[in-house]
Design a protein around this motif. Structure first.
Motif: not given
Ligand code: FAD
Ligand code: SF4
Length: 329
Positions: A93-95, A167-168, A242-246, A263-268
């Motif tokens: 999904q992330a890809l 992120v994933a 913003v992204s969330v992998a959960a 993702g989208g919220v930090a340098p890593m």
């Protein structure tokens, strides 16, 4: 563009030797990030070592029943691979949420992990930028910072890491396998691969000069359900605000396992294990997920233009967790 020389490596040993012999040399894989940066004069490597012909294109099962992804597997191939679709759907999904079909056909697994920030000022050699030109300042602090980070930043840089795939990978406890010229093979978690900006935002990872990423290794299939949720300005072809992998496993009505990366919220790609611990042993509920989302953002800091990301992250996370546990038993 600065002049550079180009060598196409025939195998791993040749690529590693070429990198050792040429100070400042860079590997090039799909080229979708490095070439753009070279055209703008942001990156100026004197030597390019093309690794596109190396034998690093396989996706295979490991002896531990995980999956090993060659560094040159493209984002399109990886998203469509049956092992990934069945076992790690959040990675698929992330890809598919990243870039465009054409880019995914060129972009590689290792190149995606090492792609550089999309901070507007970083891409503009006329702007001060500590990441591009150390010591010049940060134009984003006090400037246009809508897309910048709210977690893990420093007074020297507030840029985000742009990768969806990373992120994933972080939520899936992936390890990056590398090789050095002396033959040494190393494995690092993504936590160990990336560095926060601190006072040296130009140093983004812990790879040595000339160290080659050969693969990414995923542990065996985690229990439970998985989801990647990405919020962006357009429905496709846009980086995450913003992204969330959960991934969540519920047993007997209680949360037994939880992993979340952002993702989208930090340098890593960001992970918060203390917030994950708050979920374990609890019954899924909106109130619980709101509390966890609050905990994830407790140290978040906006810079004016990106203040909205704090609320957006909370809501996206809570919605993602509700989605994953809604019908879970
Ligand atoms: C218009 C546009 C939109 C995009 N949208 C998204 C998006 O929404 N989400 C997203 O995640 N990405 C997005 N991307 C980024 C894209 O996914 C990356 O450019 C791509 O994944 C980089 O992979 P590559 O193989 O082309 O890397 P390259 O450009 O070849 O290399 C990138 C870096 O990795 C290093 N490198 C490559 N391979 C190795 C290796 N094996 N070992 C050591 N170092 C290596 C290179 O030296 C270079 O520093 C977008 C890109 C563009 C141009
Ligand atoms: S946020 Fe980082 S990348 Fe952007 S201008 Fe500041 S130092 Fe450069």
């Amino acid at each position: 563009m600065m002049p550079f020389d180009y060598l196409r490596a025939g195998n791993e040993a040749e690529a590693l030797q070429a990198a050792a012999d040429r100070p400042g040399a860079r590997f090039i894989a799909g080229g979708t990030n490095l070439l753009d940066l070279m055209k703008l004069g942001v990156e100026r490597p004197p030597h390019l070592i093309d690794i596109g012909g190396l034998d690093m294109r396989a996706v295979t099962k490991t002896s531990e029943d995980g999956v090993r992804i060659g560094a040159l597997v493209t984002n399109a191939e990886l998203a469509a691979h049956p092992l990934v679709r069945e076992r790690y759907p959040l990675l698929s999904q992330a890809l598919l949420a990243g870039a465009s079909g054409q880019l995914r056909n060129k972009a590689t697994t290792a190149g995606n992990l090492l792609q550089r920030t999309r901070c507007y000022y970083f891409y503009d050699p006329a702007s001060p930028c500590n990441k591009r030109d150390p010591g010049t300042g940060c134009a984003a602090i006090g400037g246009v910072n809508r897309i910048m980070a709210i977690l893990g930043t420093s007074a020297h840089c507030i840029a985000t890491h742009p990768s969806d795939m990373a992120v994933a990978m972080r939520a899936l406890d992936a390890q990056v396998e590398t090789r050095r010229r002396d033959g040494q093979v190393e494995r690092r978690t993504l936590d160990e691969l990336y560095r926060l900006p601190g006072e040296t935002p130009h140093i983004e990872h812990t790879l040595a000069m000339g160290e080659l990423i050969t693969a990414v290794v995923l542990p065996p299939l985690p229990k439970g359900r998985q989801r990647y949720r990405k919020v962006r300005d357009r429905a496709s072809y846009a980086f995450a605000l913003v992204s969330v992998a959960a991934r969540i496993a519920v047993e007997d009505g209680k949360i037994a396992q939880a992993a979340m990366a952002f993702g989208g919220v930090a340098p890593m790609p960001w992970r918060d294990r203390a917030a994950e611990a708050l979920l374990i042993g609890q019954t899924p509920s909106q109130a619980l997920f709101d509390r966890v989302a609050e905990a994830v953002t407790s140290e978040a800091q906006g810079h004016g233009g990106n203040d909205f990301k704090i609320t957006l992250l909370r809501r996206t996370l809570a919605a993602c967790l509700m989605d994953l546990t809604g019908n879970a038993q």
